[in-house]
Design an enzyme around this catalytic site. Structure first.
Site, PDB file in Angstrom:
ATOM      1  N   ASP A 212       0.942  -1.219   0.002  1.00 24.46           N
ATOM      2  CA  ASP A 212       0.013   0.141  -0.159  1.00 24.46           C
ATOM      3  C   ASP A 212       0.793   1.210   0.062  1.00 24.46           C
ATOM      4  O   ASP A 212       1.840   1.374   0.739  1.00 24.46           O
ATOM      5  CB  ASP A 212      -0.820  -0.015   1.365  1.00 24.46           C
ATOM      6  CG  ASP A 212      -1.981   1.130   1.257  1.00 24.46           C
ATOM      7  OD1 ASP A 212      -2.968   1.135   0.428  1.00 24.46           O
ATOM      8  OD2 ASP A 212      -1.714   1.932   2.197  1.00 24.46           O
ATOM      9  N   GLU A 273       1.409  -0.923  -5.276  1.00 20.99           N
ATOM     10  CA  GLU A 273       0.405   0.355  -5.349  1.00 20.99           C
ATOM     11  C   GLU A 273       1.254   1.610  -5.340  1.00 20.99           C
ATOM     12  O   GLU A 273       1.884   2.260  -4.386  1.00 20.99           O
ATOM     13  CB  GLU A 273      -0.703   0.522  -4.327  1.00 20.99           C
ATOM     14  CG  GLU A 273      -1.619   1.499  -4.543  1.00 20.99           C
ATOM     15  CD  GLU A 273      -2.322   2.048  -3.556  1.00 20.99           C
ATOM     16  OE1 GLU A 273      -3.359   2.823  -3.466  1.00 20.99           O
ATOM     17  OE2 GLU A 273      -1.736   2.109  -2.406  1.00 20.99           O
TER      18      GLU A 273
END
Length: 550
Positions: A212, A273
Site C-alpha cells: 500500500d 501500489e
C-alpha cells in the site's frame, strides 16, 4: 528464520508473470459467522468458487487488528487477525486450503502509516518530544511564535491538512487520516520491524504482498512546503524532487525486501501500489526490487481505441526495459466500478461523485465491461479481478448518507461520498438481501440493492451468457491455450476506433470501440466473443472477440 509452512503448490518462480489475481475485500466477500461482516470463515467457504472461476491467486485487503477508520488500512497489529474476521489459526487454515486448491495467497501490507492505536504510536505520545519512540514517526514543532501553525502546507488524501497537533504542542504527519500517522522510514527500527513482519507471514506460507502507498513511504526530512491548494494522488508530475512521493530512497527499502522474498525456496512476490512520475515505474521493477505494479494508467484510461493502444504500448515497452511484465486492472476498492464508468459519456475514471451521481446507462456499461474484460484477459502479463466484477456488479451510488463509512465523507464536510459504493457486500444466492452473503441472513454492513437478485453468483451460474460465464471461459482459454500463455504480442492494422493484435500460435484479439460493426479478420474463426456477433457475422460496436487463424 523458521521453516516455511508446507505448501502443495508447485515450485514456479515465474508464476506471477502471467497470474490472474482476484482481489478479496474481506469485509464484503462472504460472512461466515452471521454478524453482517465478511470474514475468514466466509472466504474459506467460497474458495472452491474462486478455484472454479480459474484465477491463480487471491489478494486479501488488510485483515489485521484495526479500528477500521479506513477500512483496515489503519493497522494496530501487523501480526494478528482482526477479531471480526477470525483468528490467526483460521488464517493458517485458509492459506493451507487455498494452496490445496491451487490458489496462492497475497496479503496487503501497509508500511506508510500505522493506526493511531498501534502500540508504537501510543508509546510515542506518552514519551514526549525528542524521544526515540517519537522518532519512529514524523513529529515536528509547529510554525509561528507559539508553534500553533502546522510545520508545512501539505494536504491530506481524505481532506484537510496533513498534520495534527498533540497535547504537548508538537505535530505529527499523516498523509491520510489523522488516525493514520506516517512512519519515519529513515529510522532503522522501522525498517527492521517491517522486515520481521514480512518474514512472519512468509513463514506461515503467504505467497506475497501488495504494498500500500509504495510510492509514499520516504519523505524529504526538510519537509518543504508544496505550494498547492489541495491533495493530489501524485502531485509529483512536473516536480523532479517531490518531498513525499516517488523518492529515490524507496529503492533501498525494496531491494532489502526482495532479498527476503528471494530467500524462500518458493520465492515470494510483491506488487506495488505506486503512483509515480512518467517513466519512473521501471525503477521499481528492476530485477532486484519489486516484481510487478498496478497499472493505474490502464484502469483510468477511457474506453477509446487510440488511448488504450497508447497505454498498452507504453506499459509493455517501458517495463520490458527491466524485464518486468505489465499488469492490467479495470476496478478496485478505491475506484468506481467499471460497469458504471463505461456507461457514461466520459468512460475514464472520474472523481468520486459529489452530491448527485453522474447519469449512467448500465446496459451500455455492461456491454462495454464485457468487451474490456476480454481485452484485459487477452493481453500478455498479469491481471487483477476485483471481487464482483465477474458478476457484472455496478457502483451503488444511493447508499443513505447516514450509512456511509468512508472517511472521505466526513473529512470532505459531506461533499464527497467516497468509495463505499464499490465495497457493497457480494450477492451470492436468493432473491432478497443479503443474497446469501451472511449465513444467518444478518443485515450486511453496507446495504445491497434489491435488483442485485439478477446479479447473484447463483443467477450468473444459471445463465450461459452471463458475465460470470464469460470470465470463466476467458480464464480457461488463457490458462489452456498455448497462444495465450506466453508473452508474444504484436499489433495488426485495423479500422479506426478498433484494436487488433496477435498473441502466440495465431491467436488474435479484435476490439470494436467504433460506432459501426466491422468484419472479422480474414481467415480467422472465433474462440470467444464478449457479446453476440451480428446476423451477418460482423463484430458489433463495444464488443471483443478472441480468434484463431484458420
Amino acid at each position: 528464520m523458521s521453516n516455511p509452512a508446507p505448501t502443495s503448490l508447485p515450485v514456479d518462480d515465474s508464476w506471477w508473470r502471467s497470474a490472474v489475481i482476484y482481489q478479496v475485500y474481506i469485509r464484503s466477500f462472504a460472512d461466515g459467522d452471521g454478524d453482517g461482516t465478511g470474514d475468514i470463515a466466509g472466504l474459506r467457504s467460497r474458495l472452491p468458487y474462486l478455484a472454479h472461476l480459474g484465477v491463480d491467486a487471491i489478494w486479501i485487503n488488510p485483515w489485521y487488528p484495526s479500528p477500521l477508520t479506513d477500512g483496515g488500512y489503519d493497522v494496530s497489529d501487523y501480526r494478528d487477525i482482526h477479531s471480526t474476521y477470525g483468528t490467526l489459526d483460521e488464517a493458517k487454515q485458509l492459506i493451507t486450503e487455498a494452496h490445496e486448491l491451487g490458489l496462492r495467497v497475497i496479503l496487503d501490507i501497509v508500511p506508510n502509516h500505522t493506526s493511531d492505536q498501534h502500540a508504537w504510536f501510543q508509546q510515542a505520545l506518552a514519551a514526549g518530544p525528542g524521544s526515540p519512540e517519537r522518532d519512529r514517526f514524523v513529529f515536528r514543532n509547529g510554525k509561528g511564535e507559539d508553534g500553533s501553525e502546522p510545520p508545512n502546507d501539505w494536504h491530506a488524501a481524505f481532506g484537510g491538512r496533513t498534520w495534527t497537533r498533540t497535547d504537548d504542542g508538537q505535530w505529527y504527519l499523516h498523509l491520510f487520516a489523522p488516525e493514520q500517522p506516517d512512519l519515519n522510514w529513515d529510522n532503522p527500527e522501522v525498517r527492521a520491524e517491517f522486515e520481521s513482519i514480512l518474514r512472519f507471514w512468509f513463514d506461515l506460507g503467504v505467497d506475497g504482498f501488495r504494498i500500500d502507498v509504495a510510492h509514499g513511504m520516504v519523505k524529504d526530512p526538510a519537509l518543504p512546503d508544496l505550494g498547492l491548494t489541495e491533495f493530489s494522488v501524485l502531485t509529483g508530475e512536473g516536480q523532479q524532487d517531490h518531498p513525499h512521493w516517488d523518492r529515490d530512497g524507496l529503492h533501498d527499502i525494496f531491494r532489502s525486501w526482495r532479498a527476503i522474498a528471494d530467500s524462500y525456496p518458493n520465492p515470494r512476490v510483491f506488487v506495488a501500489e505506486a503512483h509515480v512520475r512518467p517513466g519512473r515505474m521501471p525503477d521499481y521493477l528492476r530485477p532486484d526490487e519489486l516484481h510487478t505494479a498496478f497499472n493505474f494508467d490502464f484502469l483510468k484510461c477511457p474506453l477509446e481505441a487510440g488511448k488504450l493502444r497508447e497505454v498498452i504500448d507504453r506499459s509493455i515497452t517501458s517495463l520490458a526495459t527491466v524485464g518486468a511484465p505489465a499488469t492490467w486492472v479495470l476496478s478496485n476498492h478505491d475506484e468506481t466500478r467499471h460497469v458504471t464508468r463505461y456507461g457514461r459519456a466520459d468512460t475514464g475514471v472520474q472523481a468520486l461523485f459529489r452530491n448527485q451521481p453522474i447519469p449512467t446507462d448500465l446496459a451500455l456499461g455492461t456491454r462495454r465491461a464485457r468487451a474490456a474484460a476480454l481485452l484485459m484477459l487477452a493481453l500478455p502479463g498479469g491481471a487483477y479481478i476485483y471481487q464482483g466484477e465477474e458478476l457484472g456488479l455496478y457502483e451503488v451510488e444511493d447508499i443513505p448518507e447516514e450509512l456511509l463509512q468512508d472517511p472521505t465523507w466526513e473529512r470532505s464536510g459531506h461533499t464527497v461520498r467516497g468509495r463505499d459504493g464499490c465495497r457493497v457486500p457480494l450477492p451470492w444466492t436468493g432473491d432478497t438481501p443479503p443474497f446469501g452473503f451472511s449465513t444467518t441472513g444478518a443485515t450486511p454492513w453496507l446495504p445491497q440493492p434489491e435488483d442485485w437478485k439478477t446479479y447473484t453468483a447463483e443467477a450468473n451460474q444459471a445463465d450461459p451468457t452471463s458475465m460470470l460465464q464469460l470470465y470463466r471461459s476467458a480464464l480457461s482459454l488463457r490458462r489452456t491455450h498455448p497462444g495465450l500463455r506466453g508473452e508474444d504480442f504484436c499489433w495488426l492494422d485495423s479500422p479506426a476506433g478498433t484494436l487488433l493484435f496477435e498473441r502466440g500460435n495465431g491467436v488474435l484479439c479484435a476490439v470494436n470501440l467504433s460506432d459501426q460493426p466491422i468484419p472479422l479478420p480474414a481467415g480467422s474463426s472465433p474462440l470467444l466473443v464478449s457479446g453476440p456477433l451480428s446476423e451477418d457475422g460482423l463484430l458489433p460496436p463495444d464488443t471483443t472477440v478472441l480468434l484463431y487463424r484458420d
